[in-house]
Design a protein around this motif. Structure first.
Motif, mmCIF file in Angstrom:
data_model
loop_
_atom_site.group_PDB
_atom_site.id
_atom_site.type_symbol
_atom_site.label_atom_id
_atom_site.label_comp_id
_atom_site.label_asym_id
_atom_site.label_seq_id
_atom_site.Cartn_x
_atom_site.Cartn_y
_atom_site.Cartn_z
ATOM 1 N N PRO A 51 -10.708 4.979 -6.509
ATOM 2 C CA PRO A 51 -10.033 3.687 -6.500
ATOM 3 C C PRO A 51 -8.988 3.609 -5.391
ATOM 4 O O PRO A 51 -8.513 4.634 -4.901
ATOM 5 N N ARG A 52 -8.657 2.403 -4.972
ATOM 6 C CA ARG A 52 -7.633 2.216 -3.950
ATOM 7 C C ARG A 52 -6.273 2.012 -4.598
ATOM 8 O O ARG A 52 -5.247 2.105 -3.928
ATOM 9 N N VAL A 53 -6.276 1.692 -5.882
ATOM 10 C CA VAL A 53 -5.013 1.547 -6.600
ATOM 11 C C VAL A 53 -5.232 2.014 -8.033
ATOM 12 O O VAL A 53 -6.320 1.871 -8.586
ATOM 13 N N MET A 54 -4.174 2.621 -8.594
ATOM 14 C CA MET A 54 -4.277 3.077 -9.980
ATOM 15 C C MET A 54 -3.259 2.323 -10.821
ATOM 16 O O MET A 54 -2.080 2.215 -10.451
ATOM 17 N N LEU A 55 -3.720 1.841 -11.970
ATOM 18 C CA LEU A 55 -2.833 1.193 -12.933
ATOM 19 C C LEU A 55 -2.655 2.160 -14.102
ATOM 20 O O LEU A 55 -3.630 2.585 -14.708
ATOM 21 N N LEU A 56 -1.421 2.533 -14.389
ATOM 22 C CA LEU A 56 -1.174 3.487 -15.468
ATOM 23 C C LEU A 56 -0.381 2.783 -16.560
ATOM 24 O O LEU A 56 0.747 2.365 -16.348
ATOM 25 N N GLU B 102 0.843 -1.179 0.000
ATOM 26 C CA GLU B 102 0.000 0.000 0.000
ATOM 27 C C GLU B 102 0.891 1.246 0.000
ATOM 28 O O GLU B 102 1.950 1.267 0.624
ATOM 29 N N HIS B 103 0.444 2.286 -0.706
ATOM 30 C CA HIS B 103 1.148 3.568 -0.834
ATOM 31 C C HIS B 103 2.461 3.457 -1.594
ATOM 32 O O HIS B 103 3.242 4.400 -1.609
ATOM 33 N N GLN B 104 2.714 2.310 -2.188
ATOM 34 C CA GLN B 104 3.923 2.162 -2.984
ATOM 35 C C GLN B 104 3.653 2.604 -4.421
ATOM 36 O O GLN B 104 2.526 2.499 -4.922
ATOM 37 N N VAL B 105 4.698 3.112 -5.084
ATOM 38 C CA VAL B 105 4.618 3.366 -6.519
ATOM 39 C C VAL B 105 5.595 2.409 -7.177
ATOM 40 O O VAL B 105 6.809 2.506 -6.968
ATOM 41 N N GLU C 57 0.509 12.025 -2.461
ATOM 42 C CA GLU C 57 -0.656 11.848 -1.597
ATOM 43 C C GLU C 57 -0.804 10.412 -1.117
ATOM 44 O O GLU C 57 -1.741 10.091 -0.392
ATOM 45 N N GLY C 58 0.100 9.546 -1.564
ATOM 46 C CA GLY C 58 0.086 8.182 -1.049
ATOM 47 C C GLY C 58 -0.768 7.214 -1.832
ATOM 48 O O GLY C 58 -1.109 6.140 -1.340
ATOM 49 N N MET C 59 -1.159 7.572 -3.078
ATOM 50 C CA MET C 59 -1.927 6.633 -3.899
ATOM 51 C C MET C 59 -1.050 5.447 -4.275
ATOM 52 O O MET C 59 0.093 5.619 -4.692
ATOM 53 N N THR C 60 -1.594 4.250 -4.108
ATOM 54 C CA THR C 60 -0.883 3.053 -4.555
ATOM 55 C C THR C 60 -0.957 3.006 -6.072
ATOM 56 O O THR C 60 -2.043 3.120 -6.638
#
Lengths: 249, 438
Positions: free
Chosen positions: A159-164, A30-33, A189-192
């Protein structure tokens, strides 16, 4: 170590005879990029598309927050509310204005009242500086503006996680930074997030972890300083060398 | 040795040298245009004059015959009856016909004591309106001389430039001469075709025109035909509304996903093949006569009108389903991916993302099918619905003249063409809204 937010275990995926993912393993806390790099056709996009079930996997297991989200019986529509995805080619709905694009899913899927969805959309559009374009149609926006709207469209679902998925690959060079700035804000902002990208400089800057994919497996992973500064595998080194030769790093 | 250079001088094959050539002045084009203008406008005058003469209405009078007797009027030597006449109570009859030689013959039955005779309807000057219109058209045909003369002038100026060795201006002026000549030829071709049309209509002293365009009959029957045509309009408006919905449902069934969708797909394909493959008129016949006889509760008591609507809906639903399907399949899968990734279900993705875009794309072919449907409402007369074509055929068999049918043809034309223009306009407006200005 806590359990990872996304856990991908021994995932296989075939397109006909073409074995694209060959036992891929990947964990995102969580909160990882996490940035996926690697040559074209190595399976970056396929992996992302498998995570939110746009493609069905043929083996292995994908878990999000401890819940298995691959295989039969999964409520994909529920899963996708938690997992936003942004595509290389924007894929905005051309027959809807910008704000309608952003409001569609919150109204129809989350069941928000139109006024609430509108407030949410305007708030997000304001954040990316496009509230003035709310009533424009996508084809009238620049590529960078369209991609920013696409990001906001995914964010509007909370969403709780974003896939780009290579979200800057279809953009003119001068438009890349406006999109990356938003991703940087999200990271702060800590988005996973899980990014497939060719922007090595950006990966180096924002990533908590960089994974080098080759032939459908994660060949090497580690903090960006290690992958870019001191890669261990020959394949990683030759990939990075050609990137540097093309002047992209 | 390195690789061979890829600049043009080193390419395999002989180098192409371009030489400066003396330009033509296009005098041949200009003269050709002038000759053509003389011939075509001359021909147009001849055709228009012939047409005007053929419009002239003349008459002959019969006297001293048995009262209240019917007779038939033929052109001299003709075997096809032109019209019928009747001796009035005062023993005379005046018959309006185009100028020329006519024969009055006894009718097939009950023209007792009537002797066949030949009468001559004298040539007349024709109406002032016909004179004005044909003269105006004739004068318009003289417009052909304008580009022809311009072409000649440009060509002569090109010749002057050439004599000064000014090749650039020679080419420019010669091109102007060629273009003016092209205009002349283009308009000349159109004028020629229109003139031929007038000549055709006036052939046989108006004999070609009269069966199609007897204006007295048209004005007399206009109300009747229009009433009947209202039935056509009602049928196609109702059928079109049904077709829009039914076609979409069939298309969605045709595209039903997955293994579970297979039987649904097969059924949709079967339906489409069946109703697209059978002529509409046969479907109308079978449904109307068959279902009426079948004694099905409620359905069998329908009017012919509703069977016609049903048959046309089923026939055109099959066509339109395929149009919808093509539209839906033309929407790139990335749109579906984007919608599904936002959590929209498959039906909602169709409803909000795919179908709205597909419908915008299929409007032109949809209009095609709708115009087809509108015209096919003329088939429902075969099961006894009194629509315009049916009514016009009744008039034709009473009057021995097709003018009522011409009028029906014209009515169809009048409703279909504005639709096409309206749809063009709506599409342009929609695109202007969504598309970038650049």
């Amino acid at each position: 170590m806590t359990t990872p937010f996304i856990e991908i275990t021994e995932v296989h995926k075939y397109f006909g005879p073409n074995h694209v993912l060959r036992g891929t393993n990947l964990a995102v806390a969580e909160h990882q990029v996490v940035c996926l790099i690697g040559p074209s056709g190595c399976g970056k996009s396929t992996l992302l598309r498998c995570i939110n079930s746009l493609e069905q996997i043929d083996g292995g297991e994908i878990c999000i927050d401890g819940d298995r989200v691959s295989g039969p019986g999964v409520d994909v529509n529920r899963l996708r509310q938690d997992v936003g995805i942004v595509f290389q080619s924007f894929n905005l709905f051309p027959h809807m204005s910008v704000i309608e694009n952003v409001m569609l899913a919150p109204v129809k899927v989350l069941g928000l009242a139109r006024e609430d969805a509108q407030g949410r959309a305007l708030f997000l559009l304001h954040r990316i500086g496009l509230d003035a374009k709310a009533d424009e149609y996508p084809d009238r926006l620049s590529g960078g503006q369209q991609q920013r709207v696409a990001i906001v469209r995914a964010l509007a679902m909370g969403p709780r996680v974003m896939l780009l998925d290579e979200i800057t690959s279809a953009l003119d060079p001068e438009l890349v930074s406006e999109v990356l700035n938003i991703v940087r804000d999200l990271a702060e902002e800590g988005m996973t997030m899980l990014l497939a990208t060719h922007e090595m400089g950006f990966a180096r800057e924002v990533a908590s972890k960089v994974c080098f994919l080759s032939d459908g497996i994660v060949l090497e992973e580690g903090p960006p300083e290690q992958i870019f500064g001191d890669p261990q595998k020959d394949r990683t080194r030759s990939f990075l060398r050609s990137i540097i030769e093309a002047g992209r790093l | 040795m390195g690789p061979s250079p890829i600049t043009s001088s080193a390419l395999p094959g002989a180098p192409v040298r371009r030489a400066v050539t003396r330009p033509s002045t296009r005098l041949g084009y200009a003269i050709g245009a002038l000759v053509m203008a003389v011939l075509v406008s001359g021909f147009a005058w001849v055709a228009l004059t012939a047409y005007r003469h053929s419009l002239a209405v003349s008459s002959f009078t019969i006297t001293g015959e048995p009262k209240n007797t019917n007779f038939e009027v033929f052109r001299c030597g003709a075997t096809t009856r032109y019209k019928t006449g009747r001796i009035q109570a005062d023993g005379t009859a005046t018959v309006s016909v185009p100028p020329g030689c006519w024969e009055a013959r006894p009718g097939a039955s009950g023209s007792k004591g009537f002797e066949a005779r030949t009468a001559h309807a004298p040539r007349t000057t024709g109406s002032a309106l016909a004179l004005a219109i044909t003269t105006a058209l004739g004068v318009a045909s003289l417009g052909l001389f304008y580009p022809a003369v311009r072409s000649l002038r440009s060509s002569r100026r090109a010749r002057d430039a050439l004599s000064r060795d000014d090749f650039v201006n020679t080419r420019i002026l010669a091109e102007q001469a060629r273009q003016s000549a092209s205009y002349a030829f283009g308009f000349g071709a159109a004028t020629l075709i229109i003139a031929l049309g007038f000549l055709f209509l006036s052939a046989a002293n108006g004999g070609v025109r009269t069966p199609f365009f007897r204006f007295s009959l048209m004005t007399a029957k206009f109300g009747t035909i229009l009433d009947a045509f209202a039935t056509n309009v009602k049928i196609f408006l109702i059928a079109e509304a049904f077709v829009l919905v039914w076609g979409l449902l069939v298309a969605i069934a045709r595209l039903a996903p997955g293994r579970a969708g297979r039987p649904v797909r097969a059924l949709a394909i079967f339906y489409i093949d069946l109703f697209r493959g059978v002529p509409a008129v046969i479907t109308i016949y079978l449904l109307d006569l068959g279902l009426k006889k079948a004694g099905i509760p409620w359905v069998s008591s329908w009017d012919d009108f509703w069977f016609a609507v049903l048959a046309l809906t089923l026939t055109y639903g099959a066509y339109v389903a395929e149009v919808y399907r093509a539209g839906i399949e033309s929407i790139h899968w990335s749109q579906t991916a984007a919608a599904r990734s936002l959590g929209l279900s498959y039906p909602r993705t169709l409803r909000y993302v795919v179908v709205p875009q597909a419908v915008r794309r299929i409007i032109p072919p949809l209009l095609n099918d709708f115009i087809g449907l509108q015209k096919d409402t003329s088939l429902v007369g075969f099961v006894g619905v009194v629509e315009a074509f049916n009514q016009a055929r009744i008039i034709n068999s009473n009057e021995f003249n097709l003018s009522a049918l011409t009028m029906v043809a014209f009515l169809f034309y009048v409703i279909t063409v504005p639709q096409a223009r309206l749809v063009d306009y709506l599409i342009r407006r929609d695109q202007a809204k969504m598309r970038a200005n650049g």
